[in-house]
Write an enzyme that holds these catalytic residues in place. Sequence first.
Site, mmCIF file in Angstrom:
data_model
loop_
_atom_site.group_PDB
_atom_site.id
_atom_site.type_symbol
_atom_site.label_atom_id
_atom_site.label_comp_id
_atom_site.label_asym_id
_atom_site.label_seq_id
_atom_site.Cartn_x
_atom_site.Cartn_y
_atom_site.Cartn_z
ATOM 1 N N TYR A 93 0.915 -1.155 0.066
ATOM 2 C CA TYR A 93 0.138 -0.012 0.104
ATOM 3 C C TYR A 93 0.973 1.225 -0.099
ATOM 4 C CZ TYR A 93 -4.352 -2.466 0.544
ATOM 5 O OH TYR A 93 -5.408 -3.297 0.244
ATOM 6 N N LYS A 105 2.461 -14.104 5.386
ATOM 7 C CA LYS A 105 2.851 -15.273 4.552
ATOM 8 C C LYS A 105 4.297 -15.276 4.486
ATOM 9 C CE LYS A 105 1.114 -16.844 1.433
ATOM 10 N NZ LYS A 105 0.580 -18.533 1.098
ATOM 11 N N ASP A 124 -3.222 -17.955 4.712
ATOM 12 C CA ASP A 124 -4.279 -19.076 3.665
ATOM 13 C C ASP A 124 -4.953 -19.719 4.654
ATOM 14 O OD1 ASP A 124 -1.474 -19.186 3.295
ATOM 15 O OD2 ASP A 124 -2.197 -21.031 2.487
ATOM 16 N N ASP A 177 -6.710 -6.542 4.425
ATOM 17 C CA ASP A 177 -7.666 -6.120 3.659
ATOM 18 C C ASP A 177 -8.505 -7.504 3.121
ATOM 19 O OD1 ASP A 177 -9.302 -4.431 1.880
ATOM 20 O OD2 ASP A 177 -7.671 -4.792 0.294
#
Length: 386
Positions: free
Chosen positions: A135, A205, A245, A269
Amino acid sequence: METITLPYITGDGVGAEITPAMQTIVDTALYKAYNGTRNIRWLEVFAGERAFRQTGTWLPEETLKVFEQHQVGIKGPLTTPVGEGVRSLNVVLRQSLDLYVCLRPVRWYRGISSPLLHPELVNMHIFRENTEDIYAGIEWEAGTSEAGKFYRFLHDQMGVANVRFPETSAFGVKPVSREGSERLVRAACRYALQHNLATVTLVHKGNIMKYTEGGFRRWGYALAAREFSDELSEGRLRINDCIADAFLQNTLLNPTAYSVIATLNLNGDYISDQLAAMVGGIGIAPGANINYQTGHAIFEATHGTAPDIAGSNRANPCSLILSAVMLLEHIGWNEAGALIENALEQSFVQERATLDLARFMPGGTALSTSGFTKEIVMRILGKYHA
Ligand code: NAI
């Protein structure tokens, strides 16, 4: 008598409907809770289309100045101007006031339809990092000289040989810092302790992005061990981590495993929208952008301007109303916030809501924005009769 001046941005599209609804409901709750001894003086400031029409700029300096001066404010949704080089106003607002936490509490209200069998088990609080990650907006379009230059730097100076299609690749940079990660995780741990929430989960991640997402995880654990060692050893705080995930899957299968979630911007997000959907959708999900060091905070509707229904008196004002409840709690005016939450829940239990929610309730009655607002006012005042 205590009066605070609260800057607000009406917002574009449905903002013109939901912002006055929120103000009426907040004023009613203050009157009921404090009998005129605590008040809000609403101070309108401009951003988005309204600002552009009046001043020719999307985000006037004056707006930033007023938020800076008054510390706490609230905003409706803003149109993101479409066009080259114009950035999301929300992102600019967050970055200019360095509002590094995007806080999204996620809980279920009785009466709201949910895709889950047991939505009552959901009680999660997302701490999304707001100023870093992709971002930051550092990217170059495919085919430009900048993208070419960046590729040559990667290839020639950094020894990067695995860009699959260099000629047609766009490039983005993902900055993640130790300071940025630490201040977010610190805020999440403090919040967990203040609200008697058991666990802070670092969602990342790091299995793929070892230094950015993996760095976030490492710095998060190290900070907790350093600054919250007593709380950890006494069992008042637990810290763990989960790969993003797997986390999305686990929240559906085992929602009680999570309470406070600390995560980077992009993961945050996705997570915010999924968790919101688990308890009724973004129409009722509240949010705030906060800098816990300076005290600056902007509370906001989490949905967009809903241009498809703007002006039709159908918008659901609950996201903004519940953001105002967060604001009232933030300034310690909890009694007024509780009155609003109770009134909303009573209404949902009786299956009375705006169309977006009512259509999923078995015997739902769809109310207009203004009709719903009137009912909530009457419920707060204890004068509602079916
Ligand atoms: P959106 O959230 O405005 O609309 C998505 C869908 O949800 C639409 O079907 C809309 O009718 C519905 N919806 C949204 N809010 C609702 C409400 N309060 N009550 C009932 N239904 C509601 O997202 P979209 O269409 O992607 O974006 C429209 C504009 O809003 C764009 O300019 C976008 O950049 C901006 N936006 C602004 C945000 C903010 O200011 N925080 C956040 C998201 C989008």
